[in-house]
Scaffold this motif. Sequence first.
Motif, PDB file in Angstrom:
ATOM      1  N   ARG A  18       0.845  -1.182   0.000  1.00  0.00           N
ATOM      2  CA  ARG A  18       0.000   0.000   0.000  1.00  0.00           C
ATOM      3  C   ARG A  18       0.886   1.239   0.000  1.00  0.00           C
ATOM      4  NH1 ARG A  18      -4.728   2.577   3.844  1.00  0.00           N
ATOM      5  NH2 ARG A  18      -2.993   3.181   5.187  1.00  0.00           N
ATOM      6  N   TYR A  58      -8.395   4.009 -13.828  1.00  0.00           N
ATOM      7  CA  TYR A  58      -7.261   3.089 -13.742  1.00  0.00           C
ATOM      8  C   TYR A  58      -6.708   2.757 -15.115  1.00  0.00           C
ATOM      9  CZ  TYR A  58      -9.032   2.161  -9.030  1.00  0.00           C
ATOM     10  OH  TYR A  58      -9.462   2.288  -7.730  1.00  0.00           O
ATOM     11  N   LYS A  63      -6.305  -2.649 -13.535  1.00  0.00           N
ATOM     12  CA  LYS A  63      -7.718  -2.785 -13.161  1.00  0.00           C
ATOM     13  C   LYS A  63      -7.972  -4.132 -12.503  1.00  0.00           C
ATOM     14  CE  LYS A  63      -9.854   0.299 -16.559  1.00  0.00           C
ATOM     15  NZ  LYS A  63     -10.650   0.379 -17.814  1.00  0.00           N
ATOM     16  N   THR A  67      -6.333  -0.437  -6.152  1.00  0.00           N
ATOM     17  CA  THR A  67      -7.432   0.425  -5.737  1.00  0.00           C
ATOM     18  C   THR A  67      -6.868   1.734  -5.202  1.00  0.00           C
ATOM     19  OG1 THR A  67      -8.798  -1.488  -5.134  1.00  0.00           O
ATOM     20  CG2 THR A  67      -9.452   0.660  -4.264  1.00  0.00           C
ATOM     21  N   SER A  69      -7.653   5.380  -3.351  1.00  0.00           N
ATOM     22  CA  SER A  69      -8.630   6.002  -2.461  1.00  0.00           C
ATOM     23  C   SER A  69      -8.013   7.291  -1.906  1.00  0.00           C
ATOM     24  CB  SER A  69      -9.012   5.056  -1.324  1.00  0.00           C
ATOM     25  OG  SER A  69      -7.876   4.703  -0.549  1.00  0.00           O
ATOM     26  N   GLN A  80      -3.713   0.859  -2.987  1.00  0.00           N
ATOM     27  CA  GLN A  80      -3.629  -0.527  -2.529  1.00  0.00           C
ATOM     28  C   GLN A  80      -3.335  -1.394  -3.738  1.00  0.00           C
ATOM     29  OE1 GLN A  80      -3.876  -1.875   0.655  1.00  0.00           O
ATOM     30  NE2 GLN A  80      -3.230  -3.764  -0.364  1.00  0.00           N
TER      31      GLN A  80
END
Length: 118
Positions: A18, A58, A63, A67, A69, A80
Motif C-alpha cells: 500500500r 485506472y 484494473k 485500488t 482512495s 492498494q
Amino acid sequence: VQLQASGGGLVEPGGSLRLSCAASGNFFSIHGMGWYRQYPGKQRELVADISSGGSANYADSVKGRFTISRDNGKNTIYLQMNSLKPEDTAVYYCYGVVRGASGYVHYWGQGTQVTVSS
C-alpha cells in the motif's frame, strides 16, 4: 506545498503493498490526485487517479488489482496494490493538482520504488 510518498518496497509476486501520498503546506484545496509509474528509460505512465469527489480511473494493466482512495481530511491518497506482478516493478510517483494563492499548480511527490521479485 509538498507531497510525501511512502510505502514502496520489495514484495514477492502475488503479494500486496500500500502506497501513501500526503500533501502538506499552504493551499486552499486539492483537486485531482493520482499515481504514475516509471520504468527505466521510459516516460511516466498513469496508474490511477482520483477526483476530489472520489471518482477513480485506472490503467487497464492494473484494473481489478489496484485500488486508489483518498482521505480529503488528511489530504492523503492511497494505492492498494494486490496480486502484484514482476511487471509492476517501477518507481511510483504521486501527484496532486493544488489550488493556492497563485492558482492551480501540479505538484509531484518524490518517487518510491516498488520491486516485485521472488
